[in-house]
Design an enzyme around this catalytic site. Sequence first.
Site, PDB file in Angstrom:
ATOM      1  N   GLU D  60       0.806  -1.225   0.000  1.00 26.70           N
ATOM      2  CA  GLU D  60       0.000   0.000   0.000  1.00 26.70           C
ATOM      3  C   GLU D  60       0.835   1.270   0.000  1.00 26.70           C
ATOM      4  OE1 GLU D  60      -0.894  -2.699   1.611  1.00 26.70           O
ATOM      5  OE2 GLU D  60      -2.966  -3.093   1.044  1.00 26.70           O
ATOM      6  N   HIS D 129     -11.318  -5.108   9.417  1.00 23.58           N
ATOM      7  CA  HIS D 129     -11.839  -4.975   8.049  1.00 23.58           C
ATOM      8  C   HIS D 129     -13.194  -4.288   8.012  1.00 23.58           C
ATOM      9  CE1 HIS D 129      -8.674  -7.749   6.866  1.00 23.58           C
ATOM     10  NE2 HIS D 129      -9.030  -7.665   5.610  1.00 23.58           N
TER      11      HIS D 129
HETATM   12  C1  LIG Z   1      -2.158  -4.621   4.235  1.00 25.28           C
HETATM   13  C2  LIG Z   1      -3.211  -5.445   3.577  1.00 25.28           C
HETATM   14  N1  LIG Z   1      -3.436  -5.273   2.265  1.00 25.28           N
HETATM   15  C3  LIG Z   1      -4.366  -5.990   1.631  1.00 25.28           C
HETATM   16  C4  LIG Z   1      -5.116  -6.911   2.299  1.00 25.28           C
HETATM   17  C5  LIG Z   1      -6.227  -7.694   1.588  1.00 25.28           C
HETATM   18  N2  LIG Z   1      -5.828  -9.066   1.436  1.00 25.28           N
HETATM   19  C6  LIG Z   1      -6.208 -10.005   2.310  1.00 25.28           C
HETATM   20  S1  LIG Z   1      -5.541 -11.482   1.963  1.00 25.28           S
HETATM   21  C7  LIG Z   1      -4.729 -10.870   0.619  1.00 25.28           C
HETATM   22  C8  LIG Z   1      -3.888 -11.763  -0.191  1.00 25.28           C
HETATM   23  C9  LIG Z   1      -2.765 -12.310   0.620  1.00 25.28           C
HETATM   24  O1  LIG Z   1      -2.033 -13.173  -0.147  1.00 25.28           O
HETATM   25  P1  LIG Z   1      -0.930 -14.095   0.514  1.00 25.28           P
HETATM   26  O2  LIG Z   1      -0.052 -13.278   1.382  1.00 25.28           O
HETATM   27  O3  LIG Z   1      -0.280 -14.833  -0.568  1.00 25.28           O
HETATM   28  O4  LIG Z   1      -1.719 -15.079   1.474  1.00 25.28           O
HETATM   29  P2  LIG Z   1      -2.802 -16.164   1.113  1.00 25.28           P
HETATM   30  O5  LIG Z   1      -4.134 -15.511   1.256  1.00 25.28           O
HETATM   31  O6  LIG Z   1      -2.510 -16.659  -0.255  1.00 25.28           O
HETATM   32  O7  LIG Z   1      -2.639 -17.222   2.141  1.00 25.28           O
HETATM   33  C10 LIG Z   1      -4.988  -9.523   0.447  1.00 25.28           C
HETATM   34  C11 LIG Z   1      -4.466  -8.710  -0.641  1.00 25.28           C
HETATM   35  C12 LIG Z   1      -4.879  -7.049   3.678  1.00 25.28           C
HETATM   36  N3  LIG Z   1      -5.586  -7.880   4.431  1.00 25.28           N
HETATM   37  N4  LIG Z   1      -3.910  -6.320   4.281  1.00 25.28           N
END
Ligand SMILES: Cc1ncc(C[n+]2csc(CCOP(=O)(O)OP(=O)(O)O)c2C)c(N)n1
Lengths: 340, 340, 324, 324
Positions: D60, D129
Amino acid sequence: MATSPLTTGTEPAARSGPETGLALYRWMVVIRQFEKRAYDLFLQNLVKGTSHLSLGQEAVAAGFGVAMRPDDWTFATYRGHAHTIVRGVPLTPIMAELLGRDNGLLRGKGGSMHLTSVAHGMMGSYAIVGAHLPVAVGAAWSAAYRKSGQVAVCFFGDGATNIGAFHEALNLAVVWNLPVVFVCENNLYMEYTPIGAVTAVPRPAADRAPAYGLPPVAIDGNDPEVVHQTALAALERARSGGGPSLIEAVTYRHGGHSRADPATYRPKEEVADWLARDPVPAYRARLVGAGVPEDELQRVEAEAKEAVDRATEEAKAGPPPDPGLVTADLWADGGSSWRS
Amino acid sequence: MATSPLTTGTEPAARSGPETGLALYRWMVVIRQFEKRAYDLFLQNLVKGTSHLSLGQEAVAAGFGVAMRPDDWTFATYRGHAHTIVRGVPLTPIMAELLGRDNGLLRGKGGSMHLTSVAHGMMGSYAIVGAHLPVAVGAAWSAAYRKSGQVAVCFFGDGATNIGAFHEALNLAVVWNLPVVFVCENNLYMEYTPIGAVTAVPRPAADRAPAYGLPPVAIDGNDPEVVHQTALAALERARSGGGPSLIEAVTYRHGGHSRADPATYRPKEEVADWLARDPVPAYRARLVGAGVPEDELQRVEAEAKEAVDRATEEAKAGPPPDPGLVTADLWADGGSSWRS
Amino acid sequence: MAELTYREAVARAIAQEMERDPSVVLLGEDVAGAGGAFKATGGLLERFGPERVRDTPISEQAILGAAMGAAMTGLRPIAEVMFSDFFAVCWDMVANQIAKSRYMTAGQVQLPLVVRSGNGGGSRFGAQHSQSVENWAMAVPGLKVVAPSCPSDVIGLLAAAVRDPDPVLVFEHKSLYPTKGEVPDGELVGHLGQAALRRQGGDLTLVALAAMVPVALEAAERLAAEGVQATVIDLRSLVPLDVSTVLSSVSATGHLVTVEENPRLCGWGAELASIVAEECFYDLDGPIVRVTTPHVPLPAADSLEDLARPSVARVLEAVPRALG
Amino acid sequence: MAELTYREAVARAIAQEMERDPSVVLLGEDVAGAGGAFKATGGLLERFGPERVRDTPISEQAILGAAMGAAMTGLRPIAEVMFSDFFAVCWDMVANQIAKSRYMTAGQVQLPLVVRSGNGGGSRFGAQHSQSVENWAMAVPGLKVVAPSCPSDVIGLLAAAVRDPDPVLVFEHKSLYPTKGEVPDGELVGHLGQAALRRQGGDLTLVALAAMVPVALEAAERLAAEGVQATVIDLRSLVPLDVSTVLSSVSATGHLVTVEENPRLCGWGAELASIVAEECFYDLDGPIVRVTTPHVPLPAADSLEDLARPSVARVLEAVPRALG
Ligand SMILES: Cc1ncc(C[n+]2csc(CCOP(=O)(O)OP(=O)(O)O)c2C)c(N)n1
Ligand SMILES: Cc1ncc(C[n+]2csc(CCOP(=O)(O)OP(=O)(O)O)c2C)c(N)n1
Ligand SMILES: [Mg+2]
Ligand SMILES: [Mg+2]
């Protein structure tokens, strides 16, 4: 540690010619004179806020300044006087800004830590460590989008390599293959703490480059020609679509972190060592050795001193900022009203 | 890209014995059953908020769960059911939390994304990407300060390797030489975007390890024995003062990112490939091959199903949370008053 | 009794608590070897050693995350965020993690930690090093927030913060660091959530915080010379907020002026004015007037900064509007 | 006229502006290929191509920094912060960089950029959230802040934000994405800083924002059944703030109740109440009452979340206190 042997990641394409040499020297001398004066004015209580000088680090700013195209962009930290000067911003408004006068570059609203001159491609001095790296990425994105051939050059300290924004900016710049050059001026210290004491790798920037798919580059930041050649190569790479570079220029600040910091936390021998490698006299000697006439160098020095004297006088003569500035220029309409 | 060949950075010290094998399998099956049930309950509109399942990723949680000491600490993301289960937290309160009931682990206040059971060393599930890495560093600092021999294990996704907190946490953990194990579950996707499309290096965690002076380690995250052996080695290293580890466990989620995401953004062949490498049947077959009696496996499976059934019933029977909980437990005094 | 500076009081408070409780640790940029950017933690490294007094990289998220993780596992960390403006680079740790963890976990997670930070203007540092951001913290449920105005309150509030079982943000005012005040000898422990009556007067209530307290007091003296007697309340603590002290004063005087350093919108003054307008409406005899910095960042030049921050003159200007 | 959902309105507004001006670009996590986590940017990648509609890493700070750097060099970026809670991880970019650059540089730096974000509760997502953080933005000078309550305002305000020369934060309410409303055909461009009178009544002024507007309207209907006629103002824009619409309504009705979703302390309701208590004091005939979420994070369970957020019942409870 940060004092480990330097490697030059990019081989100089060619030795700099005599003209380039003089240009490099001129900027180094102007910066040196300007910063010494800023320090004097601080001691006279005329510079009211804080200020962070580049004494000892002149070769980095000079090397890049001479290599950059006029429409390239500079992003600097609070330690940004040198980078502002080398973009051709007149000295008077810079000095007047330090003094908080109406004829200051920012009319007194920003101060030493925020020098900016959009007209000269000096896109700002940023006082939150690491914050401007993502901003430089955005400028590079805009250059790429508009195919303008411009490059964003972003200077920061060794300490900035440990903050999150560094990581995010490097990654995004590489993923989007943007024309941005990241320059870490590794002066071995954050404020008062040696960078080696708080960093997981010996070379805070170079040793992180592979984490972004970039080659590790650490150069002698006190040699203006090495800096200049490295800058040329990185700028060319960026301009021709080759993407970002990360360059660690190892150097040293002669004085304290800011203002009246006596910098007693540094070992005497270390300071002495680096003073012995003072880039200004060293480069002067090199130019003399290369056959540049002594009187030409003296002329450059005299001109620099004269320019700084004049800037000082003009700055001091400046009035305090117009009181209306307090509530001006928050918005594009020139005002700051929050009610409609 | 993230599908590049795996390397095993730490050689398994020894093959896992039959008891370990059964323990690994038991946890994998419990997780599998639990997550499938959570999905069903979501489709029945009983899980009201969001939820992020570990279907397909069971081997990572199981491998670490079996290796950890009871007083070690887990820090997980919103995709944390599996990591909570393997710490021995009873299934009923976990399920009840997903259903938002008063008998939930957090009495309904946290929901699926925030499962926590301090009594079991499950120190929280964190829903802001990257946020818990620095927190795990702090726990490790406290263990080191108190010489307790505890280790903090921190799980996160591939996407989290691109956020600033990742960088800051890794650097500080290494500089302070803390007992923390960082485990990247690389399931090849952030929410809907392939990690390779937004990351400067092929292996998002392993290729960053050298930036913190750590060796690059990427393992087969679908092989519970590889995970278990890697975990044992990293935990031992941490406990004996050897400092942090960063482990990339490559795996795949069978379903969507959260809730009803149909995950149509993934190539059919890729999904098919990974389904063919489903860790649960694959490990079952391996155990059978190693001579574990079929009826023992069936018993484990039946027990798991029964436990999940019971948890489901008990959870469903739970009342809605006490309305007074809205204003409870903001402060240590049990209340939330902001006026004195 | 001894005269101490505000910055000396910080170090004394920390030493008092570290001496008493071995689980108290201190971390931050340049807090150890250099004794702090504002020299407010001098001598602590020498006295308590490098395991308890730790320099960090420039990694505010890691600093606050480390404090949080340490607090939830048995330590009582004091983290320094050098300038309060830098809360912006670790706001997630403060607002989303530290503030919410106890609530989200139904009380499982304990976070006895303190974050100290240099706050406020007057040092000509410009917009990114001069903010008063105590209202950022006040707006987030789960954070206790204090801002001492004098050396003895620095000690009392900082000690109370360290002993409190909840996370407390201590806003030290940068322009007050060199100021001096009498401090009683021996252990000093204050209370969170008690305002201080700095002056009594029946005509008007002035409420101020931190560096605005001396401004309000001077304004009160000038008003007295014109025959208007003002009560001056030093709020000291924003969360918990000592509402009853304010309400009972306003009930008596019928008039309220708040003096706050933050920009115009959504400051603690707005909160206080709203509370009074709801709970004490029928006792009010005139408009509630807030004196604030205008809704702009702080400019760097001395003359501009002085114009922007609330001054005695601006308070005096506001009073007639409040008296109606 | 066509009926659109709130989320469709987002995509339509962005398309309208991208069509008109090639310097408008969109970036954020999953906004391109996936059409957004809330499916509010669907079809834009296909229509405007990968140079203008860009997926980013989970970074971000880099997203907002990139938007800032692009804006200062000629583009007009629209950045998405998926959930407004994540402003906490890039708050420095918002509050210290984007908000302050024009002011600090005496007007040299132009920042025509928009940040859109999914804000607010009601989705049972829990404390990290679900936040309503428009007051975080309102408290920082240099940011314009809007929060539409219906599809036509989504288009009008988003288009106005894109065309505005200053940085604008657009808070889209997550619980409103599936709601529908009539939208005029053709280009739609609104104005920042104009509140909307959603209902007229002489007895009481109710002021609400985003998802609280329907709550206030329903409360007004119920009050009407009891013979109390309420004016309902949809604030729409917090900065600039349409103070005059509010003041003239309160002057007429003498009573004010604000309905805001953010936690208790230092919200826009406090600001509005303070303005009224200062500028409209003599027209007030009763206490100003704020209905807010209590000063707690939002709990996840549906029943708890519904109790925490302001409801029609809580508004009805507040009205007698305001009427005095
Ligand atoms: C700082 C932040 N940015 C965006 C999000 C929204 N978000 C939640 S899960 C996710 C994807 C995360 O991907 P990864 O780290 O690969 O974990 P996975 O869900 O695949 O286990 C995003 C973008 C968030 N929760 N926190
Ligand atoms: C986010 C943030 N943290 C801390 C500071 C305070 N600070 C200002 S300069 C500085 C040291 C920076 O060191 P380095 O990056 O090496 O740059 P140098 O000053 O040596 O040029 C620190 C800690 C800051 N400005 N921003
Ligand atoms: Mg440095
Ligand atoms: Mg992933």
